[in-house]
Scaffold this motif. Structure first.
Motif, PDB file in Angstrom:
ATOM      1  N   PHE A  38      30.149 -27.717  63.929  1.00 15.51           N
ATOM      2  CA  PHE A  38      30.768 -27.266  62.683  1.00 15.51           C
ATOM      3  C   PHE A  38      29.839 -26.388  61.841  1.00 15.51           C
ATOM      4  CE2 PHE A  38      33.689 -30.567  63.945  1.00 15.51           C
ATOM      5  CZ  PHE A  38      34.904 -29.993  63.611  1.00 15.51           C
ATOM      6  N   HIS A  39      28.539 -26.471  62.104  1.00 12.98           N
ATOM      7  CA  HIS A  39      27.616 -25.571  61.412  1.00 12.98           C
ATOM      8  C   HIS A  39      27.896 -24.112  61.766  1.00 12.98           C
ATOM      9  CE1 HIS A  39      23.761 -27.524  59.578  1.00 12.98           C
ATOM     10  NE2 HIS A  39      24.872 -27.928  58.988  1.00 12.98           N
ATOM     11  N   THR A  40      28.475 -23.871  62.920  1.00 14.24           N
ATOM     12  CA  THR A  40      28.758 -22.480  63.310  1.00 14.24           C
ATOM     13  C   THR A  40      29.735 -21.823  62.337  1.00 14.24           C
ATOM     14  OG1 THR A  40      30.563 -23.124  64.796  1.00 14.24           O
ATOM     15  CG2 THR A  40      28.361 -22.987  65.751  1.00 14.24           C
ATOM     16  N   ALA A  41      30.501 -22.635  61.602  1.00 15.88           N
ATOM     17  CA  ALA A  41      31.441 -22.077  60.618  1.00 15.88           C
ATOM     18  C   ALA A  41      30.717 -21.473  59.421  1.00 15.88           C
ATOM     19  CB  ALA A  41      32.409 -23.159  60.145  1.00 15.88           C
ATOM     20  N   ARG A  42      29.442 -21.769  59.269  1.00 14.01           N
ATOM     21  CA  ARG A  42      28.683 -21.191  58.159  1.00 14.01           C
ATOM     22  C   ARG A  42      28.225 -19.768  58.463  1.00 14.01           C
ATOM     23  NH1 ARG A  42      24.699 -25.977  55.818  1.00 14.01           N
ATOM     24  NH2 ARG A  42      26.199 -27.711  55.916  1.00 14.01           N
ATOM     25  N   ARG A  43      28.321 -19.368  59.720  1.00 15.31           N
ATOM     26  CA  ARG A  43      27.926 -18.013  60.109  1.00 15.31           C
ATOM     27  C   ARG A  43      29.156 -17.115  60.179  1.00 15.31           C
ATOM     28  NH1 ARG A  43      24.977 -21.155  64.084  1.00 15.31           N
ATOM     29  NH2 ARG A  43      26.371 -20.397  65.732  1.00 15.31           N
ATOM     30  N   SER A  44      28.933 -15.830  60.071  1.00 18.28           N
ATOM     31  CA  SER A  44      30.038 -14.886  60.170  1.00 18.28           C
ATOM     32  C   SER A  44      30.574 -14.877  61.597  1.00 18.28           C
ATOM     33  CB  SER A  44      29.585 -13.485  59.761  1.00 18.28           C
ATOM     34  OG  SER A  44      28.540 -13.043  60.612  1.00 18.28           O
ATOM     35  N   GLY A  45      31.827 -14.518  61.726  1.00 17.34           N
ATOM     36  CA  GLY A  45      32.434 -14.486  63.053  1.00 17.34           C
ATOM     37  C   GLY A  45      33.857 -13.971  62.985  1.00 17.34           C
ATOM     38  N   THR A  46      34.459 -13.827  64.144  1.00 12.65           N
ATOM     39  CA  THR A  46      35.817 -13.305  64.219  1.00 12.65           C
ATOM     40  C   THR A  46      36.800 -14.303  63.614  1.00 12.65           C
ATOM     41  OG1 THR A  46      36.066 -14.233  66.438  1.00 12.65           O
ATOM     42  CG2 THR A  46      35.319 -11.948  66.278  1.00 12.65           C
ATOM     43  N   GLU A  47      37.942 -13.774  63.208  1.00  8.39           N
ATOM     44  CA  GLU A  47      38.979 -14.602  62.610  1.00  8.39           C
ATOM     45  C   GLU A  47      40.186 -14.676  63.537  1.00  8.39           C
ATOM     46  OE1 GLU A  47      41.155 -15.501  58.407  1.00  8.39           O
ATOM     47  OE2 GLU A  47      40.125 -13.588  58.645  1.00  8.39           O
ATOM     48  N   PRO A  48      40.772 -15.861  63.725  1.00  3.11           N
ATOM     49  CA  PRO A  48      41.971 -15.987  64.556  1.00  3.11           C
ATOM     50  C   PRO A  48      43.103 -15.106  64.038  1.00  3.11           C
ATOM     51  CG  PRO A  48      41.028 -18.145  64.078  1.00  3.11           C
ATOM     52  CD  PRO A  48      40.305 -17.166  63.214  1.00  3.11           C
ATOM     53  N   ALA A  49      43.858 -14.546  64.974  1.00  2.00           N
ATOM     54  CA  ALA A  49      44.893 -13.572  64.616  1.00  2.00           C
ATOM     55  C   ALA A  49      45.963 -14.162  63.711  1.00  2.00           C
ATOM     56  CB  ALA A  49      45.521 -13.013  65.888  1.00  2.00           C
ATOM     57  N   ASP A  50      46.312 -15.442  63.914  1.00  5.30           N
ATOM     58  CA  ASP A  50      47.404 -16.012  63.123  1.00  5.30           C
ATOM     59  C   ASP A  50      46.989 -16.346  61.694  1.00  5.30           C
ATOM     60  OD1 ASP A  50      45.782 -18.131  63.849  1.00  5.30           O
ATOM     61  OD2 ASP A  50      47.414 -19.486  64.372  1.00  5.30           O
ATOM     62  N   GLN A  51      45.700 -16.190  61.382  1.00 10.68           N
ATOM     63  CA  GLN A  51      45.221 -16.460  60.032  1.00 10.68           C
ATOM     64  C   GLN A  51      44.763 -15.187  59.324  1.00 10.68           C
ATOM     65  OE1 GLN A  51      42.755 -20.151  58.758  1.00 10.68           O
ATOM     66  NE2 GLN A  51      41.199 -18.560  59.013  1.00 10.68           N
ATOM     67  N   ALA A  52      44.521 -14.146  60.097  1.00  5.23           N
ATOM     68  CA  ALA A  52      43.874 -12.952  59.568  1.00  5.23           C
ATOM     69  C   ALA A  52      44.640 -12.309  58.421  1.00  5.23           C
ATOM     70  CB  ALA A  52      43.657 -11.939  60.687  1.00  5.23           C
ATOM     71  N   GLY A  53      45.954 -12.387  58.429  1.00  9.73           N
ATOM     72  CA  GLY A  53      46.741 -11.725  57.399  1.00  9.73           C
ATOM     73  C   GLY A  53      46.944 -12.531  56.132  1.00  9.73           C
ATOM     74  N   ILE A  54      46.394 -13.724  56.074  1.00  7.21           N
ATOM     75  CA  ILE A  54      46.573 -14.586  54.901  1.00  7.21           C
ATOM     76  C   ILE A  54      45.557 -14.224  53.825  1.00  7.21           C
ATOM     77  CG2 ILE A  54      46.528 -16.984  54.098  1.00  7.21           C
ATOM     78  CD1 ILE A  54      47.364 -17.836  56.907  1.00  7.21           C
ATOM     79  N   GLN A  55      46.013 -14.106  52.597  1.00 13.99           N
ATOM     80  CA  GLN A  55      45.153 -13.710  51.494  1.00 13.99           C
ATOM     81  C   GLN A  55      44.193 -14.838  51.105  1.00 13.99           C
ATOM     82  OE1 GLN A  55      45.276 -10.502  50.115  1.00 13.99           O
ATOM     83  NE2 GLN A  55      46.587 -10.189  51.916  1.00 13.99           N
ATOM     84  N   HIS A  56      43.246 -14.509  50.252  1.00 13.28           N
ATOM     85  CA  HIS A  56      42.330 -15.484  49.659  1.00 13.28           C
ATOM     86  C   HIS A  56      42.708 -15.674  48.191  1.00 13.28           C
ATOM     87  CE1 HIS A  56      39.255 -15.907  52.909  1.00 13.28           C
ATOM     88  NE2 HIS A  56      39.698 -14.720  53.258  1.00 13.28           N
ATOM     89  N   PRO A  57      42.306 -16.811  47.600  1.00 19.76           N
ATOM     90  CA  PRO A  57      41.542 -17.931  48.171  1.00 19.76           C
ATOM     91  C   PRO A  57      42.392 -18.778  49.104  1.00 19.76           C
ATOM     92  CG  PRO A  57      42.174 -18.447  45.919  1.00 19.76           C
ATOM     93  CD  PRO A  57      42.581 -17.019  46.149  1.00 19.76           C
ATOM     94  N   ARG A  58      41.720 -19.352  50.100  1.00 25.43           N
ATOM     95  CA  ARG A  58      42.381 -20.206  51.084  1.00 25.43           C
ATOM     96  C   ARG A  58      41.843 -21.631  50.982  1.00 25.43           C
ATOM     97  NH1 ARG A  58      41.120 -16.488  56.300  1.00 25.43           N
ATOM     98  NH2 ARG A  58      42.540 -14.716  55.889  1.00 25.43           N
ATOM     99  N   VAL A  59      42.756 -22.577  50.981  1.00 24.51           N
ATOM    100  CA  VAL A  59      42.411 -23.997  51.026  1.00 24.51           C
ATOM    101  C   VAL A  59      43.035 -24.550  52.306  1.00 24.51           C
ATOM    102  CG1 VAL A  59      42.662 -26.233  49.905  1.00 24.51           C
ATOM    103  CG2 VAL A  59      42.338 -24.165  48.524  1.00 24.51           C
ATOM    104  N   GLY A  60      42.228 -25.188  53.153  1.00 22.48           N
ATOM    105  CA  GLY A  60      42.717 -25.580  54.466  1.00 22.48           C
ATOM    106  C   GLY A  60      42.643 -27.061  54.763  1.00 22.48           C
ATOM    107  N   TYR A  61      43.546 -27.482  55.625  1.00 19.82           N
ATOM    108  CA  TYR A  61      43.579 -28.851  56.166  1.00 19.82           C
ATOM    109  C   TYR A  61      43.704 -28.742  57.678  1.00 19.82           C
ATOM    110  CZ  TYR A  61      45.596 -33.298  57.745  1.00 19.82           C
ATOM    111  OH  TYR A  61      45.852 -34.469  58.434  1.00 19.82           O
ATOM    112  N   PHE A  62      43.013 -29.624  58.408  1.00 23.00           N
ATOM    113  CA  PHE A  62      43.245 -29.717  59.852  1.00 23.00           C
ATOM    114  C   PHE A  62      43.303 -31.183  60.244  1.00 23.00           C
ATOM    115  CE2 PHE A  62      38.651 -29.796  59.452  1.00 23.00           C
ATOM    116  CZ  PHE A  62      38.223 -30.686  60.432  1.00 23.00           C
ATOM    117  N   GLY A  63      44.181 -31.499  61.170  1.00 26.66           N
ATOM    118  CA  GLY A  63      44.346 -32.881  61.613  1.00 26.66           C
ATOM    119  C   GLY A  63      45.801 -33.156  61.932  1.00 26.66           C
ATOM    120  N   VAL A  64      46.055 -34.370  62.358  1.00 21.07           N
ATOM    121  CA  VAL A  64      47.427 -34.771  62.675  1.00 21.07           C
ATOM    122  C   VAL A  64      48.268 -34.748  61.403  1.00 21.07           C
ATOM    123  CG1 VAL A  64      48.883 -36.593  63.626  1.00 21.07           C
ATOM    124  CG2 VAL A  64      46.604 -36.185  64.587  1.00 21.07           C
ATOM    125  N   ILE A  65      49.464 -34.206  61.513  1.00 21.74           N
ATOM    126  CA  ILE A  65      50.391 -34.146  60.380  1.00 21.74           C
ATOM    127  C   ILE A  65      51.477 -35.184  60.626  1.00 21.74           C
ATOM    128  CG2 ILE A  65      52.063 -32.692  59.158  1.00 21.74           C
ATOM    129  CD1 ILE A  65      50.209 -30.283  60.028  1.00 21.74           C
TER     130      ILE A  65
END
Length: 390
Positions: free
Chosen positions: A192-219
């Motif tokens: 998860f430390h790799t998320a602190r570095r710059s990198g490519t963005e997944p295509a399905d998220q790239a068009g979403i504006q900022h600020p972004r607040v995210g959740y991941f896990g079972v819904i």
């Protein structure tokens, strides 16, 4: 057959690998969480068989579907005919367990349970060590089998060791077993430390504006969908990104809004690519029976990714991360105020505190401590017969 699968002496199989057979209610390829972390580490020392709950398909005869998660982790999925009775399902699974254990000579057998329901078809097993890794209070989950409580009591009588997935769960069960130990959620910091570095963005998220607040896990029923809807409505300038499979609830009942994005399930390896482009993480859990004893793995994962985090008042989150000042605790009354507050803070100021807190929480350390308990329990079981004979 059953007699042949009883305890096999260490002398007969000297030098052979230990065998850990895990019985789980979770699919290995569903969501990467506690079982995968622990058993992947276990597989460096022994063979691991991961026995999943059955699937039911239109076929004339039962089958045992196999796959390999790694060279030392075998995944077994019983495939049963549609309409198979509970008795028939248990009998078939019992036979499959007998067959797989008979085919794998071992020096020591460890039976590892995530679900007490597996006792229905494994009562014949006489392992060297029986472990119940109680990661959740399953009886509080939606659609829990009515007999789950009785099966858990039987498993607690049989288990040599009990581990719990959080402190609250430990406290409510500690009087039920003589050798019970809490092991709250750990963290793969490097991943998860790799998320602190710059990198490519997944295509399905790239068009979403900022600020972004995210959740991941079972819904599922543990998510407060009304709070999610409220947040999207009261903060139209904030984009809420929701990752994860939807289970046990109708996807059609999930709230919809232009700033609410349900992107579906994502692979564990891809999570840092999403998180590095978020401005905050949130855990909008409902406060109900299903969340009373949870210790969300995503809490340290958010923090390791460098994200400020806001959560509802889940007990184990409040007492650990909230008390340490690492997670903001909010409810429907102050969610907007606190969320906007953490979005405005510079991240760099809290990262040293986060890293210091997480430094002692690796899955490797968790597995090492579990291994020590297992070895002590095994040695104690060897000594007791000798004392009796003396």
């Amino acid at each position: 057959m059953e007699a042949a699968l009883g305890r096999v002496s260490a002398s007969k199989h000297a030098g052979r690998e230990n065998l850990l057979v895990c019985f789980s209610h979770l699919r290995w390829n569903f969501v990467h969480q506690r079982p995968q972390h622990i058993l992947t580490l276990a597989s460096k020392q022994q063979r691991v068989v991961y026995f999943e709950e059955p699937v039911f398909e239109d076929l004339p005869q039962p089958q045992m579907r196999t796959s390999e998660a790694s060279p030392n982790i075998l995944i077994l999925t019983p495939v049963l005919p549609l309409g198979a009775s509970a008795a028939k399902s248990d009998a078939v699974q019992r036979r499959f367990v007998q067959q797989i254990i008979a085919s794998m000579p071992y020096s020591r057998l460890i039976a590892w349970y995530y679900t007490p329901m597996a006792l229905r078809f494994t009562e014949f097993l006489d392992p060297d060590i029986c472990v119940y890794d109680c990661m959740d209070e399953l009886s509080a989950f939606k659609n829990a089998p009515p007999e789950l409580g009785q099966m858990e009591k039987a498993l607690l009588r049989r288990a040599d060791l009990v581990f719990t997935g959080g402190l609250s769960l430990f406290e409510t069960k500690r009087h039920l077993h003589h050798a019970i130990f809490p092991f709250p959620s750990s963290i793969d910091v490097k991943h998860f430390h790799t998320a602190r570095r710059s990198g490519t963005e997944p295509a399905d998220q790239a068009g979403i504006q900022h600020p972004r607040v995210g959740y991941f896990g079972v819904i599922d029923e543990r998510l407060d969908v009304e709070l999610v809807a409220q947040a999207a409505e009261t903060m139209p300038d904030v984009q809420f990104v929701m990752l994860g499979p939807v289970v046990k609830i109708d996807p059609a009942t999930l709230p919809t809004a232009e700033n609410l994005h349900w992107l579906g399930s994502k692979a564990y390896c891809d999570l840092p690519d999403y998180l590095r482009h978020w401005d905050a993480g949130w855990m909008p859990f409902a406060l109900n029976e299903a969340t009373r004893f949870i210790s969300p793995t995503k809490t340290p994962e958010f923090l390791a990714a460098g994200l400020p985090v806001i959560s509802t008042a889940v007990v184990d989150v409040v007492r650990s991360y909230g008390a340490a000042g690492l997670v903001e605790i909010a409810d429907s009354d102050d969610l907007e105020t606190k969320l906007r507050s953490i979005l405005s803070r510079p991240r760099e100021t809290f990262l040293p505190q986060v890293d210091a807190y997480l430094a002692d929480m690796s899955w490797e350390k968790t597995w090492s401590a579990m291994t020590a308990h297992i070895e002590r329990a095994y040695q104690a079981k060897k000594v007791i017969p000798l004392r009796r004979s003396a």
